[in-house]
Design a protein around this motif. Structure first.
Motif, PDB file in Angstrom:
ATOM      1  N   VAL A   1       0.846  -1.185   0.000  1.00 16.60           N
ATOM      2  CA  VAL A   1       0.000   0.000   0.000  1.00 16.60           C
ATOM      3  C   VAL A   1       0.887   1.243   0.000  1.00 16.60           C
ATOM      4  O   VAL A   1       1.786   1.378   0.835  1.00 16.60           O
ATOM      5  CB  VAL A   1      -0.936   0.016   1.222  1.00 16.60           C
ATOM      6  CG1 VAL A   1      -1.788   1.283   1.228  1.00 16.60           C
ATOM      7  CG2 VAL A   1      -1.828  -1.220   1.211  1.00 16.60           C
ATOM      8  N   ILE A   2       0.631   2.143  -0.948  1.00 20.44           N
ATOM      9  CA  ILE A   2       1.396   3.385  -1.064  1.00 20.44           C
ATOM     10  C   ILE A   2       0.647   4.552  -0.429  1.00 20.44           C
ATOM     11  O   ILE A   2       1.227   5.371   0.272  1.00 20.44           O
ATOM     12  CB  ILE A   2       1.703   3.699  -2.543  1.00 20.44           C
ATOM     13  CG1 ILE A   2       2.397   2.509  -3.210  1.00 20.44           C
ATOM     14  CG2 ILE A   2       2.564   4.960  -2.665  1.00 20.44           C
ATOM     15  CD1 ILE A   2       3.703   2.114  -2.557  1.00 20.44           C
ATOM     16  N   GLU A   3      -0.662   4.609  -0.681  1.00 23.34           N
ATOM     17  CA  GLU A   3      -1.503   5.655  -0.101  1.00 23.34           C
ATOM     18  C   GLU A   3      -2.859   5.070   0.233  1.00 23.34           C
ATOM     19  O   GLU A   3      -3.356   4.179  -0.453  1.00 23.34           O
ATOM     20  CB  GLU A   3      -1.687   6.826  -1.075  1.00 23.34           C
ATOM     21  CG  GLU A   3      -0.405   7.579  -1.437  1.00 23.34           C
ATOM     22  CD  GLU A   3       0.160   8.404  -0.301  1.00 23.34           C
ATOM     23  OE1 GLU A   3      -0.567   8.587   0.710  1.00 23.34           O
ATOM     24  OE2 GLU A   3       1.306   8.848  -0.399  1.00 23.34           O
ATOM     25  N   GLY A   4      -3.480   5.585   1.295  1.00 20.56           N
ATOM     26  CA  GLY A   4      -4.832   5.188   1.635  1.00 20.56           C
ATOM     27  C   GLY A   4      -4.897   4.013   2.593  1.00 20.56           C
ATOM     28  O   GLY A   4      -3.885   3.549   3.131  1.00 20.56           O
ATOM     29  N   THR A   5      -6.126   3.538   2.799  1.00 17.52           N
ATOM     30  CA  THR A   5      -6.397   2.444   3.723  1.00 17.52           C
ATOM     31  C   THR A   5      -7.295   1.430   3.028  1.00 17.52           C
ATOM     32  O   THR A   5      -8.357   1.790   2.510  1.00 17.52           O
ATOM     33  CB  THR A   5      -7.107   2.960   4.995  1.00 17.52           C
ATOM     34  OG1 THR A   5      -6.275   3.943   5.625  1.00 17.52           O
ATOM     35  CG2 THR A   5      -7.353   1.824   5.972  1.00 17.52           C
TER      36      THR A   5
ATOM     37  N   GLU B   1     -11.235   7.318   3.437  1.00 18.62           N
ATOM     38  CA  GLU B   1     -11.993   8.464   2.939  1.00 18.62           C
ATOM     39  C   GLU B   1     -11.308   9.138   1.762  1.00 18.62           C
ATOM     40  O   GLU B   1     -11.767  10.171   1.273  1.00 18.62           O
ATOM     41  CB  GLU B   1     -12.202   9.469   4.078  1.00 18.62           C
ATOM     42  CG  GLU B   1     -13.024   8.896   5.242  1.00 18.62           C
ATOM     43  CD  GLU B   1     -13.231   9.888   6.356  1.00 18.62           C
ATOM     44  OE1 GLU B   1     -12.649  10.997   6.281  1.00 18.62           O
ATOM     45  OE2 GLU B   1     -13.973   9.573   7.302  1.00 18.62           O
ATOM     46  N   THR B   2     -10.219   8.573   1.294  1.00 12.60           N
ATOM     47  CA  THR B   2      -9.485   9.097   0.146  1.00 12.60           C
ATOM     48  C   THR B   2      -9.164   7.957  -0.801  1.00 12.60           C
ATOM     49  O   THR B   2      -9.191   6.780  -0.400  1.00 12.60           O
ATOM     50  CB  THR B   2      -8.171   9.778   0.587  1.00 12.60           C
ATOM     51  OG1 THR B   2      -7.340   8.794   1.243  1.00 12.60           O
ATOM     52  CG2 THR B   2      -8.445  10.932   1.544  1.00 12.60           C
ATOM     53  N   PRO B   3      -8.849   8.251  -2.071  1.00 10.29           N
ATOM     54  CA  PRO B   3      -8.430   7.183  -2.983  1.00 10.29           C
ATOM     55  C   PRO B   3      -7.201   6.449  -2.456  1.00 10.29           C
ATOM     56  O   PRO B   3      -6.364   7.036  -1.757  1.00 10.29           O
ATOM     57  CB  PRO B   3      -8.134   7.940  -4.278  1.00 10.29           C
ATOM     58  CG  PRO B   3      -8.956   9.181  -4.193  1.00 10.29           C
ATOM     59  CD  PRO B   3      -8.950   9.555  -2.741  1.00 10.29           C
ATOM     60  N   ALA B   4      -7.115   5.188  -2.778  1.00  7.98           N
ATOM     61  CA  ALA B   4      -5.983   4.362  -2.358  1.00  7.98           C
ATOM     62  C   ALA B   4      -5.124   4.003  -3.560  1.00  7.98           C
ATOM     63  O   ALA B   4      -5.614   3.887  -4.683  1.00  7.98           O
ATOM     64  CB  ALA B   4      -6.474   3.090  -1.663  1.00  7.98           C
ATOM     65  N   LEU B   5      -3.839   3.845  -3.288  1.00  6.03           N
ATOM     66  CA  LEU B   5      -2.879   3.438  -4.311  1.00  6.03           C
ATOM     67  C   LEU B   5      -2.047   2.295  -3.769  1.00  6.03           C
ATOM     68  O   LEU B   5      -1.537   2.357  -2.642  1.00  6.03           O
ATOM     69  CB  LEU B   5      -1.973   4.614  -4.693  1.00  6.03           C
ATOM     70  CG  LEU B   5      -0.773   4.290  -5.595  1.00  6.03           C
ATOM     71  CD1 LEU B   5      -1.232   3.764  -6.955  1.00  6.03           C
ATOM     72  CD2 LEU B   5       0.118   5.517  -5.770  1.00  6.03           C
ATOM     73  N   ALA B   6      -1.918   1.240  -4.565  1.00  5.59           N
ATOM     74  CA  ALA B   6      -1.098   0.106  -4.174  1.00  5.59           C
ATOM     75  C   ALA B   6      -0.396  -0.454  -5.393  1.00  5.59           C
ATOM     76  O   ALA B   6      -0.848  -0.266  -6.530  1.00  5.59           O
ATOM     77  CB  ALA B   6      -1.948  -0.978  -3.515  1.00  5.59           C
TER      78      ALA B   6
END
Length: 210
Positions: A113-117, A155-160
């Motif tokens: 996971v780079i960003e988000g949950t 609550e935000t887009p995720a990046l993986a």
């Protein structure tokens, strides 16, 4: 046959095998059909460094679809230098509330996971569910062939990013597998316990018939 002669033959076979089966790389040549071991190799004399670079994972994927997920793949078909090397990567852009629906492939996968949950998990062959909320920097392994998924619960887009141990991992998504074909609705009902309206809705979404 004497032992010295057997030893000479063995050495010859080892040297022959090493010479013919070990190569530096095999950039795919799409002018020929793919086989069980991948694509034939392009002539190394015609290659440049650009053949070994792929920039597609730096671009966000399109999440304007029913699953709110964009998948950008660096597989042999999009990055021919991966041919025969036993690895690939993909970028997952998962919109708010988006999912990578439950699916399987014939190789193992690692996600970072780079960003988000997200909630990520897999289901073992004894139907045990292994799932956990992952945050930035977390990684998780999905063993080969087992059903697995990812859900954006933030609550935000995720990046993986994911890495798989095949240049052509093969994907089978459960939802599209039952909805994108002509398998009769009553058969799908029996094998899934979905009702007819649910089956027909899935078929309309993914272009199936019957």
């Amino acid at each position: 046959m004497s032992l010295p002669k057997l030893f000479i033959i063995f050495c010859f076979l080892v040297s022959f095998t090493s010479a013919t089966s070990v190569i530096d790389f095999c950039v795919a040549d799409f002018n020929f059909p793919v086989g069980p071991a991948g694509y034939p190799c392009r002539n190394p004399a015609n290659l440049t460094v650009d053949d070994f670079v792929f920039s597609g994972l730096g671009v966000a994927g399109n999440t304007s679809n029913i699953f709110r997920v964009g998948v950008t793949a660096a597989f042999d078909l999009t990055f021919p230098a991966l041919n025969g090397l036993g690895l690939s990567m993909a970028r997952l852009d998962i919109g708010v509330g988006g999912v990578v629906p439950i699916h399987s492939h014939r190789v193992s996968e690692v996600i970072m996971v780079i960003e988000g949950t997200i909630i990520a998990g897999f289901i073992s062959s004894d139907n045990t569910a292994y799932f956990k909320t992952l945050n930035r920097g977390d990684i998780m392994i999905f063993p080969h062939t087992l059903l697995h998924f990812q859900v954006n619960v933030g609550e935000t887009p995720a990046l993986a990013f994911v890495s798989l141990n095949s240049a052509n991992p093969g994907f089978q998504f459960f939802t599209t597998s039952i909805g994108a074909n002509d398998l009769p609705t009553d058969v799908v009902q029996k094998i899934t316990l979905l009702d007819a309206a649910q089956v027909q809705r899935v078929k309309r979404i993914f272009g199936g018939t019957n």
